[in-house]
Design an enzyme around this catalytic site. Structure first.
Site, short mmCIF file in Angstrom:
data_model
loop_
_atom_site.label_atom_id
_atom_site.label_comp_id
_atom_site.label_asym_id
_atom_site.label_seq_id
_atom_site.Cartn_x
_atom_site.Cartn_y
_atom_site.Cartn_z
CB SER A 1 -0.93 0.01 1.22
OG SER A 1 -0.18 -0.05 2.42
CG ASP B 1 -3.76 5.72 6.75
OD1 ASP B 1 -2.58 5.53 7.11
OD2 ASP B 1 -4.26 5.15 5.76
CG HIS C 1 -0.63 4.16 4.43
ND1 HIS C 1 -1.86 3.70 4.85
CD2 HIS C 1 -0.03 3.12 3.80
CE1 HIS C 1 -2.01 2.43 4.47
NE2 HIS C 1 -0.91 2.06 3.84
#
Length: 353
Positions: free
Chosen positions: A37, A328, A331
């Site tokens: 991600s 978040d 990340h």
């Protein structure tokens, strides 16, 4: 390193090449990206998975305020790196409609959120496992040959920088929360298992034609806001045992990369140290112009990631993400990514020749 210094260094790198009349785009014809991600630019938008970021508030500071599937408020470190290398467009997510025709000449992004070195975990998360990312890379090469011809395609892939970001999900979203794995592996043994898969990946992309590979180390996983919430208990600051595990894994990663470098004389491989710059940001946020490093901007910032908790209805999302190290609970923000990109460029000069 503050943000002004970071931006100045990036500008200096580009200016130096301009003076020398050298084009980064000529030296680096394409960028191929694999992993998780941290570098996914939208492949998971096309998968039946919870691990998606194609909705607000993700992307609110990106071009046109669009949620592209990047797990960030804006640009990823790899986006900023591509811009610094002279790219005017980002290599497309391989599963997207944009990954066709001449767009493939500058590379492709095969990364998938919730993927990693452990293919079983990726499959459980309905992400693209690393072995499938390699298969897509092979498929990409076939498409490139049809577009540019065999000789040109080989040249593009040989000259391209291949970036790999993996490992964080394997530990934070898999090993530490899966009691069944405890019975099979110690944390050290699990790390060795992941390293074996890393070595296999390098050999596979080498066989396709890749010769310039950069792989990111694990970050200080114990400093991720989600890790503090889930595993910190009463420990103040970062979760020390997780950071120790990350450091031990990084030692194994560097050793494996050195071994592969010796095994393949024409391979250039660099392990990018992401641990140190991110740890410095967390420990001394004000030094780089940040005010918050213990939680993310989205929602409460303590557990939010993916649509389950970081979404348009998340209560408490900050108004100015530039003050936050994390977007978040897992990340980095675009502001932090600018500093991480500087580290990537600085450590990766050997891949540019």
């Amino acid at each position: 390193m503050d943000r002004c210094t970071s931006s100045f260094l990036l500008l200096t790198l580009v200016s130096t090449l301009s003076i020398l009349q050298i084009s980064f785009a000529q030296l680096v014809p394409a960028i191929m990206t694999f992993g998780d991600s941290v570098v996914d630019v939208g492949n998971n938008n096309y998968l039946p998975t919870l691990f998606r970021a194609d909705y607000p508030p993700y992307g609110r500071d990106f071009a046109n305020h669009k949620a592209t599937g990047r797990f960030c408020n804006g640009k990823l470190a790899t986006d900023i790196t591509a811009e610094t290398l002279g790219f005017t467009k980002y290599p497309p997510a391989y599963l997207s409609p944009e990954a066709s025709g001449k767009n493939l000449l500058i590379g492709a992004n095969f990364a998938s959120a919730a993927s990693g070195y452990d293919d079983k975990a990726a499959l459980l998360n309905h992400a693209i496992p690393l072995y499938q990312q390699v298969e897509y890379f092979k498929e990409y090469k076939s498409k490139l040959i049809k577009i540019a011809g065999s000789k040109k395609a080989d040249s593009i892939i040989k000259g391209a920088i291949c970036l790999l970001s993996a490992g964080s999900s394997d530990f934070v979203q898999n090993y530490y929360v899966n009691p069944l794995l405890y019975k099979v592996y110690t944390v050290d043994a699990y790390g060795s298992f992941l390293i074996d898969n890393f070595s296999t990946f390098i050999k596979q992309v080498y066989a396709v034609g890749a010769r310039k590979i950069g792989v990111t180390s694990l970050p200080p996983t114990g400093c991720l806001p989600a890790a503090r919430t889930l595993f910190g208990f009463h420990e103040k600051g970062c979760v020390s045992r997780l950071n120790t595990d990350a450091q031990n894994f990084n030692k194994k990663l560097n050793a494996a990369a050195s071994k592969l470098q010796k095994q393949y004389s024409d391979l250039k491989i660099v392990v990018f140290d992401i641990y140190s710059p991110l740890y410095d940001l967390v420990q001394n946020p004000s030094k780089s112009g940040f005010t918050e490093a213990t939680k993310g901007c989205c929602g409460t910032g303590t557990v939010e990631t993916t649509s389950l908790l970081c979404n348009p209805k998340s209560f408490g999302t900050c108004s100015n993400a530039t003050q936050y190290v994390f977007w978040d609970s897992v990340h980095p923000s675009e502001a932090a990514n600018e500093i991480l990109a500087t580290a990537l460029i600085g450590q990766g000069f050997s891949l540019l020749g």
